[in-house]
Design a protein around this motif. Sequence first.
Motif, PDB file in Angstrom:
ATOM      1  N   ILE B 152       1.414  -1.149   1.724  1.00 24.46           N
ATOM      2  CA  ILE B 152       2.618  -0.436   2.158  1.00 24.46           C
ATOM      3  C   ILE B 152       3.632  -0.403   1.023  1.00 24.46           C
ATOM      4  CG2 ILE B 152       4.597  -0.513   3.726  1.00 24.46           C
ATOM      5  CD1 ILE B 152       2.808  -1.734   5.817  1.00 24.46           C
ATOM      6  N   SER B 156       3.515   3.348   0.101  1.00 22.70           N
ATOM      7  CA  SER B 156       4.522   3.967   0.969  1.00 22.70           C
ATOM      8  C   SER B 156       5.921   3.850   0.377  1.00 22.70           C
ATOM      9  CB  SER B 156       4.504   3.311   2.345  1.00 22.70           C
ATOM     10  OG  SER B 156       3.211   3.314   2.862  1.00 22.70           O
ATOM     11  N   LEU B 157       6.267   2.651  -0.108  1.00 21.10           N
ATOM     12  CA  LEU B 157       7.643   2.448  -0.540  1.00 21.10           C
ATOM     13  C   LEU B 157       7.857   2.899  -1.977  1.00 21.10           C
ATOM     14  CD1 LEU B 157       8.345  -0.980   1.193  1.00 21.10           C
ATOM     15  CD2 LEU B 157       8.849   1.324   1.989  1.00 21.10           C
ATOM     16  N   GLY B 160       5.584   6.553  -2.181  1.00 23.40           N
ATOM     17  CA  GLY B 160       5.994   7.463  -1.126  1.00 23.40           C
ATOM     18  C   GLY B 160       4.906   8.446  -0.705  1.00 23.40           C
ATOM     19  N   TRP B 161       3.632   8.096  -0.900  1.00 20.46           N
ATOM     20  CA  TRP B 161       2.536   9.008  -0.578  1.00 20.46           C
ATOM     21  C   TRP B 161       2.158   8.977   0.892  1.00 20.46           C
ATOM     22  CZ3 TRP B 161      -1.377   7.883  -5.157  1.00 20.46           C
ATOM     23  CH2 TRP B 161      -0.815   8.404  -6.337  1.00 20.46           C
ATOM     24  N   LEU B 162       2.210   7.785   1.478  1.00 23.77           N
ATOM     25  CA  LEU B 162       1.649   7.616   2.824  1.00 23.77           C
ATOM     26  C   LEU B 162       2.669   6.967   3.752  1.00 23.77           C
ATOM     27  CD1 LEU B 162      -1.764   6.263   1.565  1.00 23.77           C
ATOM     28  CD2 LEU B 162      -1.439   8.429   2.761  1.00 23.77           C
ATOM     29  N   PRO B 163       2.563   7.238   5.050  1.00 27.01           N
ATOM     30  CA  PRO B 163       3.531   6.659   5.988  1.00 27.01           C
ATOM     31  C   PRO B 163       3.406   5.137   6.078  1.00 27.01           C
ATOM     32  CG  PRO B 163       1.820   7.858   7.157  1.00 27.01           C
ATOM     33  CD  PRO B 163       1.617   8.141   5.714  1.00 27.01           C
ATOM     34  N   VAL B 164       4.516   4.472   6.400  1.00 25.81           N
ATOM     35  CA  VAL B 164       4.554   3.016   6.467  1.00 25.81           C
ATOM     36  C   VAL B 164       3.762   2.498   7.661  1.00 25.81           C
ATOM     37  CG1 VAL B 164       6.060   1.035   6.828  1.00 25.81           C
ATOM     38  CG2 VAL B 164       6.750   2.847   5.266  1.00 25.81           C
ATOM     39  N   SER B 165       3.955   3.160   8.809  1.00 26.06           N
ATOM     40  CA  SER B 165       3.285   2.647  10.003  1.00 26.06           C
ATOM     41  C   SER B 165       3.188   3.746  11.049  1.00 26.06           C
ATOM     42  CB  SER B 165       4.046   1.456  10.572  1.00 26.06           C
ATOM     43  OG  SER B 165       5.334   1.871  10.965  1.00 26.06           O
ATOM     44  N   SER B 172      -1.689   8.570   8.256  1.00 26.82           N
ATOM     45  CA  SER B 172      -1.295   7.245   8.722  1.00 26.82           C
ATOM     46  C   SER B 172      -2.506   6.337   8.930  1.00 26.82           C
ATOM     47  CB  SER B 172      -0.496   7.352  10.017  1.00 26.82           C
ATOM     48  OG  SER B 172      -1.214   8.089  10.970  1.00 26.82           O
ATOM     49  N   LEU B 175      -3.991   3.767   5.096  1.00 28.89           N
ATOM     50  CA  LEU B 175      -3.684   2.378   4.713  1.00 28.89           C
ATOM     51  C   LEU B 175      -4.303   1.354   5.667  1.00 28.89           C
ATOM     52  CD1 LEU B 175      -0.048   2.537   3.281  1.00 28.89           C
ATOM     53  CD2 LEU B 175      -2.251   2.653   2.111  1.00 28.89           C
ATOM     54  N   PHE B 253       0.589  -2.526  10.869  1.00 21.99           N
ATOM     55  CA  PHE B 253       0.900  -1.100  10.760  1.00 21.99           C
ATOM     56  C   PHE B 253       1.429  -0.505  12.063  1.00 21.99           C
ATOM     57  CE2 PHE B 253      -2.039  -1.870   7.298  1.00 21.99           C
ATOM     58  CZ  PHE B 253      -1.444  -1.177   6.255  1.00 21.99           C
TER      59      PHE B 253
END
Lengths: 266, 309
Positions: B152, B156-157, B160-165, B172, B175, B253
């Motif tokens: 994550i 994500s952070l 910034g490619w994929l959602p965090v949860s 989604s 990860l 997640f």
Amino acid sequence: MRIWGPTAIVVVWLLMAVLGPWLPLAPNHIELEHILAGPGSGALLGFDDLGRSLWDRVVVGAQFSFFVSLLVVSISLSAGTLIGASSAYLGGWVDHVIVRIIDIFLAFPGILLAIALAGLLGPGLSNIVIALSIVGWVGFARLARAQVLSLRHREHVQAAQMLGAGPLRIIVRHLLPLIMAPLIVEATFAIAGIVIAEAGLSFLGLGIQPPTPSWGSMIRDGSRYMLVSPHMVLVPGIALILVVLAVNLLGDRLRDRMDIRLRERK
Amino acid sequence: MLHFLASRLLSALLVIFGVSTVVFLLIHIVPGDPVEVMLGEASQAADREALRHALGLDLPLWTQLMNYYGHLLQFDLGTSLQSKRPIGDMMLEALPATAQLALAGMVVAMLVAFPLGILAAVRKDTPLDSGAMAFSMLGISIPHFWMGPLLILFFSLWLGWLPVSGRDDWASLVLPALTLGTGLAAILSRMVRASLLEVLGEDFVRTARAKGLSESRVVLRHALRNALLPVITVLGLQLGTLLGGAVITEIVFSWPGVGQMTIDAINRRDYPVVQACVLLISLSYVGINTLTDLVYAWLDPRIRLAEDS
């Protein structure tokens, strides 16, 4: 040569656990001005979201992971070995029943039964040890049973039987010494597994309760502040992985040394 | 084959019966009075009696057990204390998410493990081999609850490619599937390597080489197919670890599956839901393992013939 690194890590872990209580540690001491501060800012590994020193908390966390895994593995190893070895030696309906019980326990996936047990028993050190031991003995029982099955008709066992030795004496004196090697290798890997399982339960909030630090709960707390201060996740995680990796590597070496695969192939 | 099938199914039934009984007993290990724990200490005595009666906890243990089996046989899992909904319905909503996650984790594991294991075996004792095995050792040692936050943090952070949860679209799923798949990939790649190395020393591999077949044909068509058998067993057995790991991965997640439901239920002291979740996950595991056994026997006649005789 390759054994020194892992050994050093395990020794440090052990020292942290044993000497921890005498070190000047303040895992719950709050320094408000240092909240979320990174490594180097007044404390070796930085501070957490409440301004507590991560170094102090990691060392105290090491105590819990060490003593929980030591306790669980000792209990599982002795109970599992005794049950598995007796089952194989006695045979008959006893063996049938125990094999069925082992099958049933193996049917619960991985850590799931431990999660349910810890959740229902409630938090606390002794409940974690109970939950993990209830799950842990099965692997040792299965291994000990398989080993004794292959040994119980050996001549020295027959000789002991003819001399009038009872089952307990034969198992403890004449069979256990022969099956110890694979069990010790299994126990080494089990230590790594229990360290992860204890941290996993704490991560889920089912382990040791705050404010007492555990590596698992530190990772959970840290994952809420990842963008601001990633060190809160990295520090306990790296400590955990170093220990698990070191124990696993030692287990690998130990297995190569004892050459279990060659013995099994016979 | 019929005899083999019958004996496997019979032992699966016995295990299912045993697992159900253990799950039934779970509520009786709650220290003190489970009803008081579920309702809280401030609850009224009348409420407690009502719940005790609703759960059948006022009946003798033997009667409780019989009622429990009776309900299970009708696929009646009871009602949630919290939402007052039938647990079966809640389960049907959560199950697809967990199945999707487990399947995706499995696919990730196989996509990583096969190339890695094959390369390590073919290039045995080279840096490539030790590199692959070091990666696998690392994969075994990294727990899901650290791998997840790390992914994550990175994807994500920072990137910034994929959602965090959450569970919205395919992105989604990436990860959580990676988190769940890596550990299995590590174990599986070692297994593929060991099994392939064993087969590569066999006579038929030498024959295939002597025929002048290309190395890739020898490895992939002749050796790998025979090396797959033990790998399939490991895959089946490791599914338990996968399903257990799914519980933690779902929490990391916020994946709305059975694992999340289990932990929520534990935190809310909704014990009938906890029991149902544990039962369902374990029974799926038993089912898959029995299926693996059968597939294994179907693929390898040596096994079913040995058991038949």
